[in-house]
Structures are given as C-alpha cells and as structure tokens.
Enzyme design. Structure first.
Site, PDB file in Angstrom:
ATOM      1  N   ILE A  17     111.715 -61.713  56.203  1.00 10.93           N
ATOM      2  CA  ILE A  17     111.841 -62.313  54.867  1.00 10.93           C
ATOM      3  C   ILE A  17     112.846 -61.570  53.990  1.00 10.93           C
ATOM      4  CG2 ILE A  17     109.622 -63.514  54.727  1.00 10.93           C
ATOM      5  CD1 ILE A  17     108.367 -61.071  53.493  1.00 10.93           C
ATOM      6  N   GLU A  19     116.293 -58.421  54.212  1.00  8.27           N
ATOM      7  CA  GLU A  19     117.013 -57.410  54.976  1.00  8.27           C
ATOM      8  C   GLU A  19     117.841 -56.565  54.041  1.00  8.27           C
ATOM      9  OE1 GLU A  19     119.020 -57.861  59.259  1.00  8.27           O
ATOM     10  OE2 GLU A  19     117.994 -59.673  58.543  1.00  8.27           O
ATOM     11  N   ALA A  23     116.478 -51.220  55.963  1.00  8.95           N
ATOM     12  CA  ALA A  23     115.176 -51.745  56.349  1.00  8.95           C
ATOM     13  C   ALA A  23     115.214 -53.256  56.514  1.00  8.95           C
ATOM     14  CB  ALA A  23     114.151 -51.380  55.291  1.00  8.95           C
ATOM     15  N   LYS A  24     114.267 -53.734  57.321  1.00 11.93           N
ATOM     16  CA  LYS A  24     114.024 -55.170  57.447  1.00 11.93           C
ATOM     17  C   LYS A  24     112.636 -55.387  56.868  1.00 11.93           C
ATOM     18  CE  LYS A  24     116.066 -57.630  61.253  1.00 11.93           C
ATOM     19  NZ  LYS A  24     116.515 -57.381  62.548  1.00 11.93           N
ATOM     20  N   VAL A  25     112.424 -56.530  56.222  1.00 17.82           N
ATOM     21  CA  VAL A  25     111.075 -56.819  55.738  1.00 17.82           C
ATOM     22  C   VAL A  25     110.565 -58.046  56.476  1.00 17.82           C
ATOM     23  CG1 VAL A  25     109.633 -57.332  53.741  1.00 17.82           C
ATOM     24  CG2 VAL A  25     111.630 -55.844  53.489  1.00 17.82           C
ATOM     25  N   ASP A 134     114.853 -47.670  37.623  1.00 20.64           N
ATOM     26  CA  ASP A 134     115.716 -48.785  38.035  1.00 20.64           C
ATOM     27  C   ASP A 134     115.025 -50.108  37.709  1.00 20.64           C
ATOM     28  OD1 ASP A 134     117.983 -50.020  39.028  1.00 20.64           O
ATOM     29  OD2 ASP A 134     117.326 -49.944  41.115  1.00 20.64           O
TER      30      ASP A 134
END
Length: 301
Positions: A17, A19, A23-25, A134
């Site tokens: 869902i 990238e 990291a990839k989610v 942030d």
C-alpha cells in the site's frame, strides 16, 4: 495456481500500500482477530548500509511511548533473518493533505475539529518529552470515522529533560518555525506549535501562509511572520492564528493557553486517555541487538 499468502508472525500479508526509499508498507490482517494492520518492511542490510539503526530504533521506541487515540499506533516489531517488520495500526482514510487537495479547503468547524485532535496528540507527545518536528498535512492520516492520526515520527526528537534545546534543522520549509531556520537551538514544543498553526491556516485557506519560489525569500517571510488571513476566516480564528504564528517563540502561544482560547474551545471534547500503560521496549531492543550483532561479523557480503 493459487497465490500463496505470505505470513509474518500472526499476520496474513496482502498487497503493497506504500513504498518509500527505505521501506515498503503492506496491508495485512491478524489471523485470529481479523484486525487490519499496516506492516512496514525494511531490509536489515539497507538499515545498516545507510547507518540508520539508531534513527529507526528511536522512531520505533518513540511510537511505542506516545500511545494516544490521535497517533498512529505501533503494535509490535518483528524480525526475520533479513528483514524488520513494524506492525502499525492501519489507517484507511488517507492523508489529510489529499482531502484538502480534493476539497480546496475545509469548513472552519471541520478544520477546528482536526486542529483540536492535532493539538491533543502533540500535547501528549510533549508531555512524554517527544517533539515531532515534521508536522504537515502529509503526515496526518484520517481513520474510517474521520479522526485524525499523527504519523511519521522519522524526524522526531526525544529529550529526557524538558529544557534541552534542539539543534537540527529539519522538517518541510513551509511548515518550519523561524527559530528552527536560524540555527541557534530551539524549543521543540514551540516549534511544533508553529507547524500546527500553519496546518490550521492551510486547512481553512486551502493554501500556505508562506509560499515563495526561492528559499531565501521564503525564510525571510517566515522570520517576519509576513502572512495575511483570507477574508473568510472568522475573527476568532484570525486572532488565534496570529498568536500561534508569532515569530518570537518566547511570546508564542503555548498549548495550555490555546486550550483556553474561546475559538479553540468550541465543541471541544478532549480525548479520554487510559491511564499510562506500561510501555515495554524489549522487542525493539531484541530486534536491533540482532542487527547490530550481525553487522559486527559479516559486513563482507
């Protein structure tokens, strides 16, 4: 051929869902409870090669410490031989940023509700000694019920004592407080409050209070707090925004004063927090001891 579902711990893993650079989610479901989660997958080699162990360890620890209904919840951290898995609450409503883009701007009442939830979350972080650094609409997610969830603690700072000044300039230029740009050390709480003020302005106006094509001009305008509220802002909203976007951090409104403000208080129902749960950081420690251990022998591959 039937596609084999991957499993990580107690989770069935589905589609990707999101990238990012590191990291990839992935979307996943808890096999027993059926609860949806988001799993952030990071390769250990990437973390080591970019010397990000400390930063990620800090981000995970911070997310475990700042449990709050308006902050994305970190459930647990798991690891395999080559990867780290950060199991997070799945927030399905997307970014607040997308909602502003889609609608142009939000009504004053809706903006105030998000702002109240944002302030509650930020106040909770500050109470725990955590400064986000942030805050911007891209880092604010919405759940299925339209509640705001603060995410992305990648740049946050953690101070044990309340009086430590922070010295790193970070964040997104348009949302950053003038004292952060000046490089003299700054109070993390006051800097976060400024960013919240910019967010409130953006929600209600549909555009940024400070926007310039070149950074020097942008920084000059931010430092002088040169901005104009659009005519549709109510008097109460204008007054509060001017108190928040005060270029002097010493006189800038503080969260406890803000919570007494009449405009802020309208329809305000602060979140009820469960009494401080004990936070256990053992799993974080275990995952990272393992990486740091493996890096000592085996850097050759």
């Amino acid at each position: 051929m039937k596609k084999v579902r991957r499993k990580i711990g107690k989770y069935d893993v589905g589609r990707t869902i999101g990238e990012g650079t590191f990291a990839k989610v992935k979307f996943a479901k808890h096999t027993e409870t059926g609860e949806s989660v988001a799993i952030k997958v990071m390769a250990k080699t990437t973390i080591l090669n970019h010397r990000m162990v400390e930063q990620i360890k800090r981000e995970i620890s911070i997310m475990k410490i700042v449990r709050h209904p308006n902050i994305v919840r970190l459930h647990e951290v798991l690891a395999s031989q080559s990867k780290i898995y950060i199991i997070l609450e799945f927030v399905m409503g997307g970014e607040l940023y997308d909602k502003i883009v889609q609608l142009g701007k939000l009504s004053e009442n809706e903006s105030r509700r998000y702002f109240q939830q944002l302030i509650d979350a930020v106040a909770h972080c500050h109470k725990k000694g955590v400064y986000h650094r942030d805050l911007k609409p891209e880092n604010l997610l919405l759940d299925a019920y339209g509640n705001l969830k603060v995410s992305d603690f990648g740049l946050s700072a953690f101070t044990k004592q309340g009086d430590d000044l922070l010295h790193t300039t970070c964040g997104t230029p348009n949302y950053v407080a003038p004292e952060v740009l000046s490089n003299h050390g700054y109070d993390g709480a006051a800097a976060d409050v400024w960013s919240c003020g910019v967010i409130l302005y953006v929600l209600m106006a549909g555009y940024l209070p400070f926007e310039e094509a070149d950074l020097p001009t942008l920084f000059r305008r931010i430092s002088a707090a040169e901005f104009v509220c659009p005519f549709w802002f109510s008097a109460g909203a204008k007054t509060l925004i001017h108190k928040i976007l005060d270029p002097n951090p010493k006189t800038r409104v503080k969260i406890e004063e803000m919570r007494k403000d009449l405009w802020f208080r309208k329809n305000y129902s602060p979140v009820k927090l469960r009494e401080d749960e004990q936070v256990n950081l053992d799993d974080v420690q275990a995952v990272f001891d393992d990486i740091e251990g493996s890096s000592a022998h085996g850097q050759s591959h």
